[in-house]
Design a protein around this motif. Structure first.
Motif, PDB file in Angstrom:
ATOM      1  N   LEU A  57       0.834  -1.202   0.000  1.00 53.42           N
ATOM      2  CA  LEU A  57       0.000   0.000   0.000  1.00 53.42           C
ATOM      3  C   LEU A  57       0.869   1.253   0.000  1.00 53.42           C
ATOM      4  O   LEU A  57       1.838   1.342   0.749  1.00 53.42           O
ATOM      5  CB  LEU A  57      -0.906   0.010   1.229  1.00 53.42           C
ATOM      6  N   SER A  58       0.509   2.249  -0.816  1.00 51.28           N
ATOM      7  CA  SER A  58       1.224   3.524  -0.874  1.00 51.28           C
ATOM      8  C   SER A  58       0.664   4.479   0.172  1.00 51.28           C
ATOM      9  O   SER A  58      -0.404   4.227   0.748  1.00 51.28           O
ATOM     10  CB  SER A  58       1.058   4.140  -2.262  1.00 51.28           C
ATOM     11  N   PRO A  59       1.357   5.630   0.435  1.00 51.51           N
ATOM     12  CA  PRO A  59       0.797   6.614   1.366  1.00 51.51           C
ATOM     13  C   PRO A  59      -0.590   7.126   0.964  1.00 51.51           C
ATOM     14  O   PRO A  59      -1.443   7.357   1.830  1.00 51.51           O
ATOM     15  CB  PRO A  59       1.832   7.741   1.339  1.00 51.51           C
ATOM     16  N   VAL A 110      -8.513  -9.811   5.070  1.00 52.75           N
ATOM     17  CA  VAL A 110      -8.253  -9.190   3.775  1.00 52.75           C
ATOM     18  C   VAL A 110      -6.969  -9.769   3.169  1.00 52.75           C
ATOM     19  O   VAL A 110      -5.946  -9.886   3.841  1.00 52.75           O
ATOM     20  CB  VAL A 110      -8.122  -7.662   3.915  1.00 52.75           C
ATOM     21  N   GLY A 111      -7.042 -10.122   1.884  1.00 52.85           N
ATOM     22  CA  GLY A 111      -5.887 -10.707   1.201  1.00 52.85           C
ATOM     23  C   GLY A 111      -5.918 -12.214   1.135  1.00 52.85           C
ATOM     24  O   GLY A 111      -5.140 -12.824   0.404  1.00 52.85           O
ATOM     25  N   SER A 117     -10.004  -6.694  -4.613  1.00 56.67           N
ATOM     26  CA  SER A 117      -9.116  -5.557  -4.426  1.00 56.67           C
ATOM     27  C   SER A 117      -8.799  -5.395  -2.949  1.00 56.67           C
ATOM     28  O   SER A 117      -9.705  -5.301  -2.104  1.00 56.67           O
ATOM     29  CB  SER A 117      -9.778  -4.284  -4.955  1.00 56.67           C
ATOM     30  N   ILE A 118      -7.515  -5.353  -2.617  1.00 52.17           N
ATOM     31  CA  ILE A 118      -7.107  -5.196  -1.218  1.00 52.17           C
ATOM     32  C   ILE A 118      -7.498  -3.823  -0.697  1.00 52.17           C
ATOM     33  O   ILE A 118      -8.074  -3.681   0.383  1.00 52.17           O
ATOM     34  CB  ILE A 118      -5.596  -5.436  -1.080  1.00 52.17           C
ATOM     35  N   LEU A 122     -10.401  -3.227   2.211  1.00 51.21           N
ATOM     36  CA  LEU A 122     -10.118  -2.516   3.452  1.00 51.21           C
ATOM     37  C   LEU A 122     -10.970  -1.253   3.570  1.00 51.21           C
ATOM     38  O   LEU A 122     -11.450  -0.911   4.651  1.00 51.21           O
ATOM     39  CB  LEU A 122      -8.632  -2.171   3.540  1.00 51.21           C
ATOM     40  N   PHE A 123     -11.139  -0.550   2.447  1.00 56.94           N
ATOM     41  CA  PHE A 123     -11.966   0.662   2.466  1.00 56.94           C
ATOM     42  C   PHE A 123     -13.398   0.316   2.872  1.00 56.94           C
ATOM     43  O   PHE A 123     -13.998   0.980   3.728  1.00 56.94           O
ATOM     44  CB  PHE A 123     -11.946   1.340   1.098  1.00 56.94           C
TER      45      PHE A 123
END
Length: 451
Positions: A57-59, A110-111, A117-118, A122-123
């Motif tokens: 995951l990016s910032p 998750v995963g 979609s991860i 999560l969202f």
């Protein structure tokens, strides 16, 4: 102990009964529930560093995931408040605790399932946690308004509100250890299970004071003489037959009253600090200050403890001033002005390098933020008596819009600058806006009456 129906209602009988003190046990229990509530909000903040590496995951991804809670929490405030007014606190609150705990636990899976979609998973799950938690603080406000006289509401509200800090004191080291010893998924599974246990005990213990088997007539008299409202009160039927506690006429009054607008703006700004702390602060300690996850957990606990102490100080100070002066506005505003001035210390963190000094400044800032966190006491003072759930929902909706904006803005600031310095300044400037809101907009704090 006789039930409420068999209690003598005569004033002489009420006066002769030595008051019980069940309300003090109740506020401790409410503090524990709210501690779990905030710990569940911060699960991804603690597990986020390890999860982001494991899941790629990016910032910016992190910012949107952290904000997901806020989107739902804000959207559901008015419906959640209306549900409390319509169906009563106990049923709605117990269901809320159970649901948010289940959705918290699901994040640990998750995963595991390919093709999903991860980021999206999560969202959605954090969105559902926010949806389920929406009635919690309006429910707290209604419970405090029903169980405490006005002269004790500042302290009572400060106690449950200070749970937002104690959540990290109690759970940040524990959750950090769980990540270190058992992996990031265990944080979600453990907190989900704990929440289901809490829902069971909430259902057993919480009720309206009139129906609680431990409350005697003397304590009921203390509550009623001090202006307590009914916890399970239903609004009267309107001319259109509406019993839900919601109407656009009432909502318009709550949205256009100058005093309330100032309170809403101030709560938004105060919550900017809250959401920085429960979302990005542990990640800041790891990414910017180079601490490992266990060190970050204990380091986050120090400012949290100061925020907890500050919250209690603010509540005690406000009620002390109210008992001395009888002036609600002055008694609520003085701690807010002092606290927000201290909270400006967060800006100085952008200009120092020593880790110990950063933690010290954060501790000062969150002590001040705790002192100033009297918003729910103010809501108990000003909300129309029959619509405390709805009024609390509107208040919490505005305040928790910060939960949407703050994580995303900070995510973009960090992504664009490669540093948290701009984020700290952004957060600190909201202290000044809070001072202006209470100083220039709210005016006199008093009970709002709806026709």
């Amino acid at each position: 102990m006789p039930d409420s129906a068999s209690r003598p209602a005569a004033p002489t009988a009420v006066a002769s009964a030595k008051p019980s003190h069940v309300r003090y046990a109740l506020i401790v229990f409410l503090f524990i529930i709210t501690t779990i509530n905030y710990a569940d909000r911060s699960t991804f903040s603690i597990a986020g560093s390890a999860a982001s590496e494991a899941l790629g995951l990016s910032p910016v991804h992190m910012g949107f995931i952290l904000s997901a809670f806020g989107w739902a929490y804000v959207a559901a405030q008015i419906p959640g408040g209306a549900l409390l007014d319509r169906f009563g606190v106990k049923r709605v609150y117990v269901g809320a605790i159970a649901l948010w705990s289940i959705f918290t636990a699901f994040q640990g899976f998750v995963g595991f399932i390919g093709g999903l979609s991860i980021v999206g998973s999560l969202f959605v799950l954090r969105f559902l946690v926010g949806l389920a938690e929406a009635p919690s603080f309006p429910g707290n406000a209604r419970i405090v308004a029903a169980w405490f006289p006005a002269s004790e509401r500042g302290t009572a509200s400060a106690i449950f509100n200070s749970a937002q800090y104690f959540a990290l004191v109690a759970f940040a080291p524990l959750m950090s250890w769980l990540v270190h010893a058992h992996g990031w998924r265990m944080v979600f599974w453990f907190m989900g299970a704990l929440g289901l246990v809490a829902a069971f005990f909430f259902a057993k213990f919480i009720s309206s004071p009139e129906n609680h088997p431990w409350v005697n007539a003397g304590e009921l008299a203390v509550m009623k003489d001090g202006g307590a409202v009914s916890m399970e009160a239903r609004p009267q039927t309107t001319e259109k037959g509406d019993k839900s506690g919601f109407s656009f006429v009432r909502l318009k009054v709550l949205l256009t009253n100058r005093m309330l607008v100032g309170i809403y703006l101030a709560q938004y700004c105060i919550n900017v600090l809250t959401y920085f702390f429960v979302t990005w602060f542990p990640i800041y300690l790891v990414k910017e200050r180079g601490l490992n996850i266990v060190q970050a957990g204990f380091a986050a606990a120090a400012p949290a403890l100061c925020g907890f102490i500050g919250g209690l100080v603010g509540g005690f100070l406000s009620d002390y001033l109210l008992k001395k002066s009888g002036n609600v506005s002055r008694s609520r505003k003085v701690p807010i002005f002092v606290g927000m001035t201290l909270a400006l210390a967060i800006i100085a963190c952008a200009y120092v390098d020593q880790e110990w000094l950063v933690i010290t400044l954060m501790a000062i800032a969150f002590f001040g933020k705790g002192v100033a966190s009297l918003g729910w006491a103010v809501v108990s003072d000003v909300a129309p008596r029959d619509y405390i759930g709805l009024a609390g929902g509107v208040f919490n909706m505005f305040g928790n819009t910060a939960g949407i904006v703050t994580p995303i803005v900070i995510g973009y600031i960090v992504a664009m600058t490669g540093s948290f310095d701009g984020a700290l300044i952004y957060v600190g400037l909201h202290c000044i806006v809070t001072l202006l809101a209470f100083g220039l907009i709210t005016g006199k704090i008093e009970r709002l009456k709806l026709d």
